[in-house]
Design an enzyme around this catalytic site. Structure first.
Site, PDB file in Angstrom:
ATOM      1  N   HIS A 204      21.228  76.030  33.350  1.00 16.06           N
ATOM      2  CA  HIS A 204      21.797  74.750  33.788  1.00 16.06           C
ATOM      3  C   HIS A 204      23.274  74.577  33.374  1.00 16.06           C
ATOM      4  O   HIS A 204      24.128  74.251  34.194  1.00 16.06           O
ATOM      5  CB  HIS A 204      20.999  73.580  33.206  1.00 16.06           C
ATOM      6  CG  HIS A 204      19.536  73.599  33.565  1.00 16.06           C
ATOM      7  ND1 HIS A 204      19.045  74.213  34.685  1.00 16.06           N
ATOM      8  CD2 HIS A 204      18.451  73.045  32.938  1.00 16.06           C
ATOM      9  CE1 HIS A 204      17.729  74.052  34.746  1.00 16.06           C
ATOM     10  NE2 HIS A 204      17.344  73.358  33.693  1.00 16.06           N
TER      11      HIS A 204
ATOM     12  N   LYS B   6      17.569  68.725  22.134  1.00 13.32           N
ATOM     13  CA  LYS B   6      16.477  67.767  22.348  1.00 13.32           C
ATOM     14  C   LYS B   6      16.380  66.837  21.153  1.00 13.32           C
ATOM     15  O   LYS B   6      16.896  67.142  20.073  1.00 13.32           O
ATOM     16  CB  LYS B   6      15.164  68.524  22.523  1.00 13.32           C
ATOM     17  CG  LYS B   6      15.128  69.332  23.814  1.00 13.32           C
ATOM     18  CD  LYS B   6      13.715  69.544  24.295  1.00 13.32           C
ATOM     19  CE  LYS B   6      13.675  70.355  25.574  1.00 13.32           C
ATOM     20  NZ  LYS B   6      13.801  69.553  26.775  1.00 13.32           N
TER      21      LYS B   6
ATOM     22  N   LYS C 267      20.280  60.298  26.290  1.00 14.24           N
ATOM     23  CA  LYS C 267      20.072  61.218  27.408  1.00 14.24           C
ATOM     24  C   LYS C 267      21.347  61.157  28.229  1.00 14.24           C
ATOM     25  O   LYS C 267      21.672  60.125  28.841  1.00 14.24           O
ATOM     26  CB  LYS C 267      18.872  60.764  28.254  1.00 14.24           C
ATOM     27  CG  LYS C 267      18.802  61.372  29.656  1.00 14.24           C
ATOM     28  CD  LYS C 267      18.065  62.682  29.707  1.00 14.24           C
ATOM     29  CE  LYS C 267      17.996  63.279  31.107  1.00 14.24           C
ATOM     30  NZ  LYS C 267      17.591  64.677  31.129  1.00 14.24           N
TER      31      LYS C 267
ATOM     32  N   ARG D  42      -7.315  78.862  39.984  1.00 11.59           N
ATOM     33  CA  ARG D  42      -8.378  79.769  39.521  1.00 11.59           C
ATOM     34  C   ARG D  42      -9.753  79.172  39.786  1.00 11.59           C
ATOM     35  O   ARG D  42     -10.763  79.754  39.465  1.00 11.59           O
ATOM     36  CB  ARG D  42      -8.244  79.975  38.016  1.00 11.59           C
ATOM     37  CG  ARG D  42      -7.077  80.829  37.671  1.00 11.59           C
ATOM     38  CD  ARG D  42      -7.150  81.294  36.235  1.00 11.59           C
ATOM     39  NE  ARG D  42      -5.993  82.120  35.951  1.00 11.59           N
ATOM     40  CZ  ARG D  42      -4.801  81.636  35.659  1.00 11.59           C
ATOM     41  NH1 ARG D  42      -4.629  80.339  35.565  1.00 11.59           N
ATOM     42  NH2 ARG D  42      -3.770  82.425  35.451  1.00 11.59           N
TER      43      ARG D  42
ATOM     44  N   LYS E  62      12.975  79.319  36.902  1.00 11.52           N
ATOM     45  CA  LYS E  62      13.491  79.882  35.671  1.00 11.52           C
ATOM     46  C   LYS E  62      12.415  79.843  34.586  1.00 11.52           C
ATOM     47  O   LYS E  62      11.453  79.100  34.763  1.00 11.52           O
ATOM     48  CB  LYS E  62      14.725  79.107  35.225  1.00 11.52           C
ATOM     49  CG  LYS E  62      14.402  77.665  34.821  1.00 11.52           C
ATOM     50  CD  LYS E  62      15.532  77.005  34.142  1.00 11.52           C
ATOM     51  CE  LYS E  62      15.299  76.496  32.790  1.00 11.52           C
ATOM     52  NZ  LYS E  62      14.081  75.829  32.402  1.00 11.52           N
TER      53      LYS E  62
ATOM     54  N   ASP F 173      16.402  77.853  27.569  1.00 13.85           N
ATOM     55  CA  ASP F 173      15.788  76.826  28.414  1.00 13.85           C
ATOM     56  C   ASP F 173      16.829  76.064  29.239  1.00 13.85           C
ATOM     57  O   ASP F 173      16.623  75.815  30.426  1.00 13.85           O
ATOM     58  CB  ASP F 173      15.006  75.852  27.517  1.00 13.85           C
ATOM     59  CG  ASP F 173      14.243  74.812  28.306  1.00 13.85           C
ATOM     60  OD1 ASP F 173      13.769  75.143  29.408  1.00 13.85           O
ATOM     61  OD2 ASP F 173      14.110  73.662  27.827  1.00 13.85           O
TER      62      ASP F 173
ATOM     63  N   GLU G 194      19.465  65.437  25.359  1.00 16.99           N
ATOM     64  CA  GLU G 194      18.182  64.851  25.771  1.00 16.99           C
ATOM     65  C   GLU G 194      17.592  64.043  24.632  1.00 16.99           C
ATOM     66  O   GLU G 194      17.685  64.441  23.477  1.00 16.99           O
ATOM     67  CB  GLU G 194      17.195  65.951  26.163  1.00 16.99           C
ATOM     68  CG  GLU G 194      17.558  66.671  27.425  1.00 16.99           C
ATOM     69  CD  GLU G 194      16.408  67.563  27.893  1.00 16.99           C
ATOM     70  OE1 GLU G 194      15.596  67.095  28.701  1.00 16.99           O
ATOM     71  OE2 GLU G 194      16.324  68.713  27.425  1.00 16.99           O
TER      72      GLU G 194
ATOM     73  N   LYS H 178      21.500  68.760  41.683  1.00 20.57           N
ATOM     74  CA  LYS H 178      21.708  67.333  41.359  1.00 20.57           C
ATOM     75  C   LYS H 178      22.909  66.837  42.167  1.00 20.57           C
ATOM     76  O   LYS H 178      23.884  67.565  42.358  1.00 20.57           O
ATOM     77  CB  LYS H 178      21.940  67.171  39.852  1.00 20.57           C
ATOM     78  CG  LYS H 178      20.654  67.415  39.047  1.00 20.57           C
ATOM     79  CD  LYS H 178      20.839  67.131  37.580  1.00 20.57           C
ATOM     80  CE  LYS H 178      19.595  67.490  36.788  1.00 20.57           C
ATOM     81  NZ  LYS H 178      18.568  66.461  36.748  1.00 20.57           N
TER      82      LYS H 178
ATOM     83  N   HIS I 248      17.529  73.711  39.090  1.00 14.86           N
ATOM     84  CA  HIS I 248      17.594  72.391  39.736  1.00 14.86           C
ATOM     85  C   HIS I 248      18.866  71.617  39.384  1.00 14.86           C
ATOM     86  O   HIS I 248      19.231  70.680  40.077  1.00 14.86           O
ATOM     87  CB  HIS I 248      16.325  71.569  39.462  1.00 14.86           C
ATOM     88  CG  HIS I 248      16.228  70.980  38.087  1.00 14.86           C
ATOM     89  ND1 HIS I 248      15.954  71.725  36.973  1.00 14.86           N
ATOM     90  CD2 HIS I 248      16.363  69.705  37.652  1.00 14.86           C
ATOM     91  CE1 HIS I 248      15.911  70.935  35.917  1.00 14.86           C
ATOM     92  NE2 HIS I 248      16.164  69.696  36.297  1.00 14.86           N
TER      93      HIS I 248
HETATM   94  C1  BG6 Z   1      14.209  71.991  32.405  1.00 18.37           C
HETATM   95  C2  BG6 Z   1      13.911  72.354  30.978  1.00 18.37           C
HETATM   96  O1  BG6 Z   1      14.674  73.097  33.110  1.00 18.37           O
HETATM   97  O2  BG6 Z   1      15.183  70.971  32.433  1.00 18.37           O
HETATM   98  C3  BG6 Z   1      13.481  71.135  30.175  1.00 18.37           C
HETATM   99  O3  BG6 Z   1      12.877  73.326  30.935  1.00 18.37           O
HETATM  100  C4  BG6 Z   1      14.501  70.033  30.315  1.00 18.37           C
HETATM  101  O4  BG6 Z   1      13.291  71.455  28.810  1.00 18.37           O
HETATM  102  C5  BG6 Z   1      14.781  69.772  31.783  1.00 18.37           C
HETATM  103  O5  BG6 Z   1      13.974  68.859  29.700  1.00 18.37           O
HETATM  104  C6  BG6 Z   1      15.897  68.763  31.957  1.00 18.37           C
HETATM  105  O6  BG6 Z   1      15.992  68.443  33.306  1.00 18.37           O
HETATM  106  P1  BG6 Z   1      16.459  66.996  33.784  1.00 18.37           P
HETATM  107  O7  BG6 Z   1      16.564  67.107  35.243  1.00 18.37           O
HETATM  108  O8  BG6 Z   1      15.421  66.040  33.297  1.00 18.37           O
HETATM  109  O9  BG6 Z   1      17.776  66.761  33.101  1.00 18.37           O
END
Ligand code: BG6
Length: 428
Positions: A215, A300, A305, A42, A123, A210, A191, A157, A153
């Protein structure tokens, strides 16, 4: 073919954390060295601050300032890009879902949807089944679906890609991949981090939308899908869709919804009902999977993790080990829990692991590198089709409806809790 990459949202969180580093790495690896990157802003954005010390990006990135809500600005953008027939344009929308709709129509109206243009969408794809359908129809009316790339994504992986490879490439797995041998499957993404300043986004999203809807459902699909005789990667999206379509609607009474202590204060909304932890139990109508509970859990601010898929096998007696773990991250690999004789004079058992992991010096491409490379090369197998998106929402919609209608209890858990502790709290 030269690629021009147009990024909407270049100064956003995702772009800074994932997209720009991924582009830097791709170019460093001598891929697509003639790529040109145009960040749409912007105005008032400092490109040097944004790119930092990244010569690879600096020499090929420019900014284009515009008002993203005005059609004539998109005409100006098209002229600025001046795409030649022998070039391709990738338009990456890394913007809040509310902005996606308008940008897509203005791109279309300004004829930035030609046959050498691809649209990359981030997403969430809708917030429920109805909005996802509406979004699909909207995007369909401006872009040919073959040129729409929906990014999840997790599919990119390295270990997620390896699920199909392991299943296809090893007879050991193909013989036991059914309800005769398997008792239940767990797909877990735990996480340690909280919402990290993304309060506004997260309040409208929650853990189910999310992470679980995209995922985890995609990882589950990779486990359940039929693996054709010889693996053709291009067939995988169709197979994933079949697997997702065979899932029954989730039973809300088996879902758990929880929030970490301090979350409501963090987002400045004392009455927040947004879940930072969710667990659902699904079932498949595919005869191979009938009777196998499929548990998906994510949260979360948990103790660790870890993202992994646990496949639990039927025991023929209680003392047997029975688990295969597909570990997506960290320490990517495959692990089989074994029971072995403890060395020594006594006849005792002890737990052991048979493990596949990558060599310490192996460099696994980041998932965002992989999606960008595949989008440039027109490889679609790591992208979510609109059918998969809708099938996944369809399965989870009963839980969303129940959470909307009733006053479903929201558990509160302390930060760094374990999944087991939260699940046992939900039962007590
Ligand atoms: C994202 C989410 O799509 O994936 C996040 O919006 C999440 O909240 C993240 O933390 C986790 O991705 P990764 O690759 O770090 O496991």
């Amino acid at each position: 073919m030269k690629t021009k990459l147009l990024i909407f949202g270049i100064s956003g969180d995702l772009s800074r954390r994932k997209l720009l580093p991924a582009l830097q790495s791709i170019i460093r690896h001598d891929q697509f060295s003639d790529m040109e990157i145009i960040g749409v802003s912007r105005g008032g954005l400092d490109l040097d601050e944004l790119l930092g010390n990244t010569p690879e990006l600096q020499e090929r990135t420019s900014l284009f300032s515009m008002d993203m809500a005005t059609l004539t600005e998109y005409d100006r953008l098209r002229k600025h890009i001046a795409l030649k027939p022998e070039e391709q344009l990738l338009i990456y929308l890394s913007v809040p879902p509310v902005a996606t709709r308008q940008i897509v129509s203005l791109l279309g109206e300004a004829e930035l949807n030609t046959s050498n243009t691809k649209l990359l969408l981030e997403k969430p794809f809708g917030v429920d089944l109805a909005s996802a359908k509406a979004m699909k129809e909207h995007v369909d009316s401006y872009f040919d679906d073959a040129r729409v790339y929906r990014i999840d994504h997790y599919l990119a992986k390295e270990m997620a890609q390896n699920i199909a490879a392991f299943r296809a490439g090893n007879a050991l797995f193909s013989h036991i991949w059914n309800n005769q041998a398997i008792t239940d499957i767990e797909v877990i993404a735990s996480e340690k981090i909280g919402i990290e300043g993304r309060g506004q986004f997260y309040e409208q999203t929650g853990a189910l939308r999310d992470v679980l809807q995209g995922h985890l459902m995609q990882l589950l699909a990779l486990v359940l899908m039929e693996i054709p005789g010889s693996l053709d990667w291009n067939d995988i999206p169709k197979k994933r869709l079949e697997a997702l379509s065979q899932l029954r609607g989730a039973n809300p009474s088996l879902a758990v919804r929880a929030q970490y202590e301090g979350y409501a204060k963090e987002v400045n909304n004392p009455g927040s009902l947004t879940e930072t932890f969710v667990s659902v139990e699904l079932a498949s109508d595919n005869p191979l999977w009938r009777g196998v509970p499929l548990r998906l859990v994510t949260g979360k601010a948990l103790e660790t993790k870890i993202t992994e898929i646990r496949i639990n096998f039927k025991k023929t007696h209680d003392a047997q080990a029975n688990r295969l773990v597909l570990r997506i991250q960290p320490n990517e690999g495959v692990e089989i829990e074994l029971s072995a004789k403890k060395p020594g004079y006594e006849r005792e058992f002890e737990p052991r692991h048979l493990a596949f992991s990558y060599p310490k010096d192996a460099i696994l491409p980041d998932a965002y590198e992989q999606v960008l490379v595949d989008a440039i090369r027109s490889h679609k197998s790591l992208f979510t089709s609109s059918g998969e998106v809708l099938a996944s929402w369809q399965v989870l919609q009963p839980v969303l409806d129940a959470w909307e209608m009733e006053n479903t209890p929201l558990l509160v858990y302390p930060k760094e809790a374990s999944i087991a502790a939260i699940l046992s709290q939900s039962q007590g």
